[in-house]
Write an enzyme that holds these catalytic residues in place. Structure first.
Site, mmCIF file in Angstrom:
data_model
loop_
_atom_site.group_PDB
_atom_site.id
_atom_site.type_symbol
_atom_site.label_atom_id
_atom_site.label_comp_id
_atom_site.label_asym_id
_atom_site.label_seq_id
_atom_site.Cartn_x
_atom_site.Cartn_y
_atom_site.Cartn_z
ATOM 1 N N HIS A 92 -1.646 5.156 -1.033
ATOM 2 C CA HIS A 92 -1.028 4.798 -1.350
ATOM 3 C C HIS A 92 0.781 4.806 -0.482
ATOM 4 C CE1 HIS A 92 0.260 9.285 0.213
ATOM 5 N NE2 HIS A 92 1.578 8.615 -0.391
ATOM 6 N N GLY A 97 7.897 10.365 4.332
ATOM 7 C CA GLY A 97 7.432 9.239 4.949
ATOM 8 C C GLY A 97 6.072 9.472 6.263
ATOM 9 N N ASN A 98 5.985 10.925 6.473
ATOM 10 C CA ASN A 98 4.796 11.255 6.960
ATOM 11 C C ASN A 98 3.241 10.907 6.298
ATOM 12 O OD1 ASN A 98 6.921 14.546 7.753
ATOM 13 N ND2 ASN A 98 5.533 13.180 9.419
ATOM 14 N N SER A 99 3.041 10.696 5.297
ATOM 15 C CA SER A 99 1.939 10.776 4.745
ATOM 16 C C SER A 99 1.472 8.991 5.307
ATOM 17 C CB SER A 99 1.826 9.677 3.272
ATOM 18 O OG SER A 99 2.130 10.519 2.774
ATOM 19 N N GLY A 145 -18.353 1.646 -16.203
ATOM 20 C CA GLY A 145 -17.670 1.193 -17.402
ATOM 21 C C GLY A 145 -17.209 1.649 -18.634
ATOM 22 N N VAL A 146 -16.153 2.773 -18.204
ATOM 23 C CA VAL A 146 -15.760 3.553 -19.843
ATOM 24 C C VAL A 146 -14.632 3.950 -19.285
ATOM 25 C CG1 VAL A 146 -18.043 4.632 -20.799
ATOM 26 C CG2 VAL A 146 -16.641 5.862 -18.860
ATOM 27 N N ASP A 155 -7.601 7.980 -1.121
ATOM 28 C CA ASP A 155 -5.722 8.446 -0.752
ATOM 29 C C ASP A 155 -6.373 7.684 0.753
ATOM 30 O OD1 ASP A 155 -3.698 7.108 -1.220
ATOM 31 O OD2 ASP A 155 -2.953 9.669 -0.716
#
Length: 406
Positions: free
Chosen positions: A138, A247-249, A304-305, A168
């Site tokens: 992210h 900002g720590n991510s 595929g749904v 993530d």
């Protein structure tokens, strides 16, 4: 901060904009208390995400934490001198990660690039004049360019080697000539509650780069439900009270030996809640970054749904569109079926409701993904329990790789 999600999310997270207009009112707003720990958005007002100020880009999540009690013991007597040496060792390997995006001037039509936000990253490998950084997906998602700021203040352009929205995580590659240190990964499976840890990252951007906060492991083997661009997912995390700010991510959670035992990712940001942050354990990080380094992506089985949880539907839709009772809350309704997909070949249809797979109950789309991605592989055959027009049927489906229509 609240994010509104008003479009269907497909099995792999792409927003469905079906020309068939199937159940347009299924879309619902999803908001949660757990926020991405931190890409700081500088131009969010222009994008319409927030009203003012530098804030975090957040993934809407809900707190559904579970834990397993730890039985190991460990000494928590760490001197101040030890902590200083640990910071000196690891801090140079923690970098800033700048998400740069293209913007179009609505008046002139000109396209320009601008820094959209910043996060953190950890240098984990140096090889053949290249250095590799792990960060959160992210932090770099949606970027047209990524720039890394090193501990010595020098900046390097970086390319995205691979990214995985569900876990993530992302891996970046850059020139290694100015790299001063490489972090060492530790064993996150040996962590116990009460063990001292430090978080290092760039809260609020480069102004406070490589900020160090101290805390303890508050819990091990936690699970939080997150909403990502690839759909709902139950993310296994370490809980800590070390401050994790916007900002720590992507920054480092380290133990008393100076080893990275987690990648800081989330925090609960709610009135009256303090000191609840989460990091992805290195036991989960390492296999993902190995696959990203090798393939540039994580290859997972694909049906595929498009999916929507029954629990999120209104009583009117349940009764009038799907033939369900008002109090039905379990199961996943299929919103769309991709042509030539595994689901299409198996005979699945829109408005079908999946309630079981291989004899296991399916209550949510997260349940379905977790089973497919952790217990099944591309090419496996699965058996689905499905309700169609109020009647239960059984279908067999052979899982494909996404993008493989052969």
């Amino acid at each position: 901060m609240r994010e509104e999600y008003s479009s269907y999310r497909s099995e792999n997270g792409r927003e469905e904009k079906s020309k068939k207009r199937f159940l347009p009112f299924l879309a619902s707003s999803i908001a949660g208390a757990v926020l991405g720990g931190g890409i700081v958005l500088y131009s969010a007002p222009q994008l319409g995400f927030i009203n003012d100020g530098s804030q975090t880009n957040t993934a809407s999540t809900s707190t559904n934490a579970t834990t397993t009690a730890a039985t190991k013991t460990i000494s928590t007597n760490v001197s101040q001198g030890d902590l200083v040496s640990v910071v000196d060792k690891v801090s140079p390997a923690v970098v800033g990660v700048n998400n740069i995006q293209e913007r179009t001037n609505p008046f002139s039509g000109d396209t320009q690039t601008a820094e959209s936000g910043t996060g953190s990253g950890v240098i984990f490998k140096k090889d053949n004049n290249k250095a590799y950084v792990v960060t959160n997906n992210h932090v770099i998602e949606g970027s047209s360019k990524v720039e890394v700021t090193l501990s010595n203040g020098k900046k390097e352009d970086a390319k995205i080697v691979g990214a995985d929205p569900l876990t993530d995580l992302a891996v970046l590659e850059m020139e290694a000539k100015n790299v001063e240190a490489v972090a060492e990964f530790g064993d996150s499976t040996s962590l116990v509650a009460g063990e001292p840890v430090l978080a290092i990252g760039n809260p609020l951007g480069e102004q406070f780069s490589r900020t160090v906060t101290q805390g303890i492991v508050s819990g091990t083997e936690r699970t939080v439900n997150i909403t990502t661009s690839a759909g709902e997912w139950n993310l296994d995390v370490i809980q800590t009270d070390a401050a994790i700010n916007p900002g720590n991510s992507g920054g480092a959670l380290i133990n008393a030996a100076g080893q990275v035992i987690g990648i800081n990712s989330l925090k609960i940001a709610e009135d009256g809640v303090e000191g609840i942050g989460f990091a992805i354990p290195t036991a989960d990080v390492q296999p993902i970054i190995d696959k990203l380094m090798k393939d540039g992506k994580i290859n997972r089985p694909y049906m595929g749904v498009g999916l929507q949880d029954v629990a999120g539907l209104s009583a009117a839709i349940k009764e009038n569109e799907l033939g369900l009772t008002e109090d039905t809350s379990d199961g996943v309704v299929i919103t769309t079926v991709e042509p030539f997909s595994a689901a299409s070949e198996a005979g699945l249809q829109s408005k079908d409701i999946i309630v079981g797979i291989d004899g296991k109950e399916v209550k949510t789309s997260s349940d379905l993904r977790k089973y497919l991605y952790t217990e099944r592989a591309i090419g496996d055959k699965v058996k689905l329990d499905v309700y169609r027009n109020g009647k239960k049927i059984n279908l067999s489906l052979t899982l494909k790789q996404q993008g493989n229509d052969e």
